[in-house]
Design an enzyme around this catalytic site. Structure first.
Site, PDB file in Angstrom:
ATOM      1  N   LYS A   4     -66.630   4.603 -45.515  1.00 22.54           N
ATOM      2  CA  LYS A   4     -66.332   5.715 -44.600  1.00 22.54           C
ATOM      3  C   LYS A   4     -66.731   7.050 -45.238  1.00 22.54           C
ATOM      4  CE  LYS A   4     -62.615   3.076 -42.442  1.00 22.54           C
ATOM      5  NZ  LYS A   4     -61.190   2.765 -42.397  1.00 22.54           N
ATOM      6  N   GLN A  23     -55.603   4.613 -45.091  1.00 19.42           N
ATOM      7  CA  GLN A  23     -56.120   3.247 -44.996  1.00 19.42           C
ATOM      8  C   GLN A  23     -54.962   2.250 -44.936  1.00 19.42           C
ATOM      9  OE1 GLN A  23     -59.450   2.361 -44.651  1.00 19.42           O
ATOM     10  NE2 GLN A  23     -58.625   0.327 -44.257  1.00 19.42           N
ATOM     11  N   ASP A  36     -57.590   8.127 -36.575  1.00 20.64           N
ATOM     12  CA  ASP A  36     -57.462   6.680 -36.351  1.00 20.64           C
ATOM     13  C   ASP A  36     -56.798   6.380 -35.014  1.00 20.64           C
ATOM     14  OD1 ASP A  36     -58.688   5.035 -38.169  1.00 20.64           O
ATOM     15  OD2 ASP A  36     -57.094   5.204 -39.659  1.00 20.64           O
TER      16      ASP A  36
END
Ligand code: NDP
Length: 304
Positions: free
Chosen positions: A52, A96, A119
């Site tokens: 990412k 994450q 997200d």
């Protein structure tokens, strides 16, 4: 012969479309900024975060990676999130998942400002998704929708079956397909006669985390099969089962001592589906593309 839905090519299209938007923001004020917070040293999570951050940099976006030890307390993690919430040069905050068990994941998700929640996991943004109102969407399901759209596959009126009901894939996937006017069924570990339910699907999405679980008996001939699963197989007998009709998988296993497979049996998908996503190179690249798109959108909203 089934059509392969090439996630890498579609990722490239999406990233290329983002470049001028990033350049415009950079010329106007500053490039979009993303911080990725990684707790612990799980190899898969490290790999995802690295990829990412790398994509951010390739696009000319600002990115930062914060690595914290597995023993970090919820309070300490929340402190970092509050700091990034206030930082003007950060448009997106990504934590994450999964987090270590002792960390209160829900408190962490709640702490991220919804307008920086790239997200799409904050309860406010989940509510926006339920209401089909604008907000950052969970990247993997949003990526699947882009993949379908750009491949000319319209879910309207289709029977869509999703195997998996997680908050990060299954549930948001179901809502996005519902908003796209599919008739949606969500399956899970208590579903009765899973193969029969799956065989109803015009669009079958597998998001279970079970290597090559979805075999021929689950696939209606001609169906679109979307494989979200990412599993590393290290057992030879299992690799041989998976390589039936997909010899490249065994070759990869021989070379590396392990092989990456999805939740769908690759040989059976190739033989039966109308179109399917490979693993790797299917849904995975789209997840990263949508994270970049969400970050650019969050930056555009903040800098507008
Ligand atoms: P979870 O473990 O959170 O959820 C798995 C779901 O699958 C659960 O709802 C579970 O049911 C269901 N399930 C498990 N076994 C069965 C079974 N035998 N029959 C029916 N349903 C079953 O996984 P995630 O949603 O987080 O991830 C799913 C997969 O997708 C993983 O392989 C993960 O690595 C991958 N992934 C890939 C991404 C990408 O970018 N391509 C991004 C995110 C995830 P129940 O709820 O009843 O337990």
């Amino acid at each position: 012969m089934a059509r392969i839905l090439d996630g890498k090519a579609i990722q490239q299209q999406i990233l290329d479309e983002l470049r001028p938007r990033i350049a415009r923001l950079a010329a106007l004020r500053r490039p979009p900024g993303l911080v990725a917070i990684l707790v612990g040293d799980t190899p898969a999570s490290q790999l995802y975060v690295a990829s990412k951050v790398k994509t951010c940099r390739e696009l000319g976006m600002y990115s930062e990676e914060l690595r914290l030890p597995a023993a970090v307390s919820t309070e300490e993690l929340l402190g970092h999130i509050r700091h990034f919430n206030e930082r003007d040069d950060i448009d997106g905050i990504l934590v994450q998942m999964p987090l270590p068990k002792h960390v209160d994941s829900r408190a962490v998700l709640l702490a991220i400002r919804p307008e920086k929640d790239v997200d799409g996991f904050h309860p406010f943004n989940v509510g926006q998704l339920v209401a089909n109102a604008p907000a950052p969407r969970a990247c993997t399901p949003a990526g699947v929708m882009e993949l379908l759209r750009r491949s000319g596959i319209d879910p309207a009126g289709a029977e869509a079956v999703i195997v998996g009901r997680s908050d990060i894939v299954g549930k948001p996937m179901a809502l996005l397909l519902l908003h796209a006017h599919a008739t949606v069924t969500i399956c899970h570990s208590k579903t009765r006669d899973l193969p029969a339910v799956c065989r109803r699907a015009d669009i079958l999405v597998a998001a279970m985390g079970k290597p090559a679980f979805i075999t021929a008996e689950f696939i209606r001939p001609g169906a679109v099969v979307i494989d979200v699963g990412i599993n590393r197989v290290t057992d030879r007998a299992e690799a041989e089962r998976i390589a039936r009709g997909a010899p490249a998988k065994l070759a990869a296993f021989e070379k590396n001592g392990s092989v990456l497979v999805g939740d769908v049996h690759p040989g059976d998908a190739a033989a039966l589906a109308g179109a399917y996503t490979p693993v790797p190179g299917g849904v995975g690249p789209l997840t990263i593309a949508m994270l970049m798109a969400n970050t650019v959108e969050c930056a555009e909203k903040r800098l507008a």
